[in-house]
Structures are given as structure tokens and as C-alpha cells.
Design a protein around this motif. Structure first.
Motif, PDB file in Angstrom:
ATOM      1  N   ARG A  89      37.852  26.938  33.065  1.00 26.20           N
ATOM      2  CA  ARG A  89      38.503  28.225  33.337  1.00 26.20           C
ATOM      3  C   ARG A  89      39.865  28.078  34.010  1.00 26.20           C
ATOM      4  N   PHE A  90      39.973  27.210  34.995  1.00 29.04           N
ATOM      5  CA  PHE A  90      41.175  27.168  35.818  1.00 29.04           C
ATOM      6  C   PHE A  90      42.095  25.980  35.572  1.00 29.04           C
ATOM      7  N   MET A  91      41.636  24.992  34.847  1.00 29.52           N
ATOM      8  CA  MET A  91      42.464  23.805  34.657  1.00 29.52           C
ATOM      9  C   MET A  91      42.809  23.555  33.196  1.00 29.52           C
ATOM     10  N   GLY A  92      42.564  24.509  32.345  1.00 24.23           N
ATOM     11  CA  GLY A  92      42.964  24.390  30.946  1.00 24.23           C
ATOM     12  C   GLY A  92      42.147  23.409  30.129  1.00 24.23           C
ATOM     13  N   TYR A  93      40.976  23.064  30.597  1.00 22.05           N
ATOM     14  CA  TYR A  93      40.124  22.132  29.871  1.00 22.05           C
ATOM     15  C   TYR A  93      39.256  22.912  28.896  1.00 22.05           C
ATOM     16  N   ILE A 142      25.069  21.871  39.369  1.00 23.93           N
ATOM     17  CA  ILE A 142      26.370  21.556  39.967  1.00 23.93           C
ATOM     18  C   ILE A 142      27.355  21.107  38.890  1.00 23.93           C
ATOM     19  N   SER A 143      26.924  20.263  37.986  1.00 29.17           N
ATOM     20  CA  SER A 143      27.802  19.787  36.912  1.00 29.17           C
ATOM     21  C   SER A 143      28.259  20.940  36.030  1.00 29.17           C
ATOM     22  N   ALA A 144      27.360  21.871  35.746  1.00 28.47           N
ATOM     23  CA  ALA A 144      27.726  23.032  34.933  1.00 28.47           C
ATOM     24  C   ALA A 144      28.760  23.894  35.646  1.00 28.47           C
ATOM     25  N   VAL A 145      28.603  24.077  36.948  1.00 25.42           N
ATOM     26  CA  VAL A 145      29.561  24.880  37.719  1.00 25.42           C
ATOM     27  C   VAL A 145      30.932  24.196  37.739  1.00 25.42           C
ATOM     28  N   VAL A 146      30.951  22.910  37.986  1.00 30.77           N
ATOM     29  CA  VAL A 146      32.230  22.178  38.015  1.00 30.77           C
ATOM     30  C   VAL A 146      32.885  22.187  36.640  1.00 30.77           C
ATOM     31  N   TYR A 147      32.099  21.994  35.594  1.00 35.41           N
ATOM     32  CA  TYR A 147      32.639  22.009  34.232  1.00 35.41           C
ATOM     33  C   TYR A 147      33.199  23.387  33.882  1.00 35.41           C
TER      34      TYR A 147
END
Length: 154
Positions: free
Chosen positions: A37-41, A27-32
Motif C-alpha cells: 500500500r505505502f511503498m509501491g510494491y 504479522i507477515s501479512a500485515v507487513v506485506y
């Protein structure tokens, strides 16, 4: 950030088992991956934060110290029967390059009792001070020095 997500996952579960750990890793890998990808991090930002962790903690300590000191100054101003406050609106420029640094400076000034950041336009700050004594040294405060050091490490 990945490890913060994992720790947050474990805390929210309230217990620690192998299943929770494995599921939390996924789950942490998916959120990261999502925020990258989508929030510019990016992992580069993680490295920057880790490298500047000591400076960020120092900044937090300086902020707490300044808040306590300003609280005492405002208390003295309020309780003194003979001292009349002289409010001041000051303008100053800063050489901070990044918007994040300017926002941190503006919020630090506002969190400190007796001062409020009225506006930030580019590199120019407008600050209202409860008394003109509070305005002394605000343009070259410890906040600005620490933020410059953080920007230099960028």
C-alpha cells in the motif's frame, strides 16, 4: 516477499511452534500489505522476481567471477615492476530501459576491482578504469547482456 517475511520471522524467533507460525503468518501479512500500500510494491513484482530468479542467480555468479578475475588483473598490475598503468576515463551509452538495471550495472562495475562508476546520467555512464585494458568490452559485458534478458522478461 511474504514468504521471506515469514521465514525471517521464524529465524528471529529461534524456535518453531504452532503459535509462532500462526502469529508469523499474521504479522507477515500485515507487513506485506503495508509495503504494497505505502511503498509501491505489488505481487506482480514478486512474480517478476520469481520468474527471473535463475537470471538473478546467474548475474550473482557472473559478478563473483568478474570480481575474482579483476582481482587477479589488479594484482598482476600492482606486482609487475615493468608495467605502468594507464588510467582511463571512458564514457559509454547503454540501451537498458529501467533505472534498476542501470543501478545494478553501475554497482557491478564499481564492485569490480580496477573500475569505478563516476556518474550515470540517463543512459550515459562515465567509468574510471585503473588501466585502459580494463575498459575493453565494458559497454557490452556479460552484466549488460544479463540485464537485457531480465528486462525482456519484464
Amino acid at each position: 516477499m511474504y514468504f521471506l517475511f515469514l521465514i525471517f520471522w521464524i529465524i528471529l524467533n529461534g524456535r518453531f511452534t504452532l503459535e509462532i507460525l500462526l502469529f508469523g503468518l499474521v504479522i507477515s501479512a500485515v507487513v506485506y500489505a503495508f509495503i504494497c500500500r505505502f511503498m509501491g510494491y505489488s505481487p506482480r513484482k514478486d512474480f517478476f522476481l520469481f520468474r527471473n530468479l535463475i537470471l538473478l542467480l546467474t548475474f550473482a555468479g557472473v559478478l563473483v567471477k568478474e570480481i575474482a578475475r579483476a582481482n587477479l588483473s589488479v594484482l598482476k598490475l600492482i606486482l609487475s615492476p615493468k608495467y605502468e598503468p594507464e588510467p582511463a576515463l571512458i564514457y559509454f551509452r547503454t540501451d537498458l530501459k529501467y533505472g534498476v538495471s542501470r543501478v545494478l550495472l553501475a554497482n557491478s562495475i564499481t564492485l569490480t576491482p580496477g573500475t569505478i562508476t563516476v556518474s550515470v546520467v540517463g543512459d550515459e555512464f562515465c567509468v574510471h578504469c585503473l588501466d585502459k585494458e580494463f575498459a575493453k568490452g565494458i559497454a557490452d559485458s556479460d552484466f549488460v547482456k544479463l540485464l537485457r534478458r531480465m528486462e525482456a522478461g519484464r
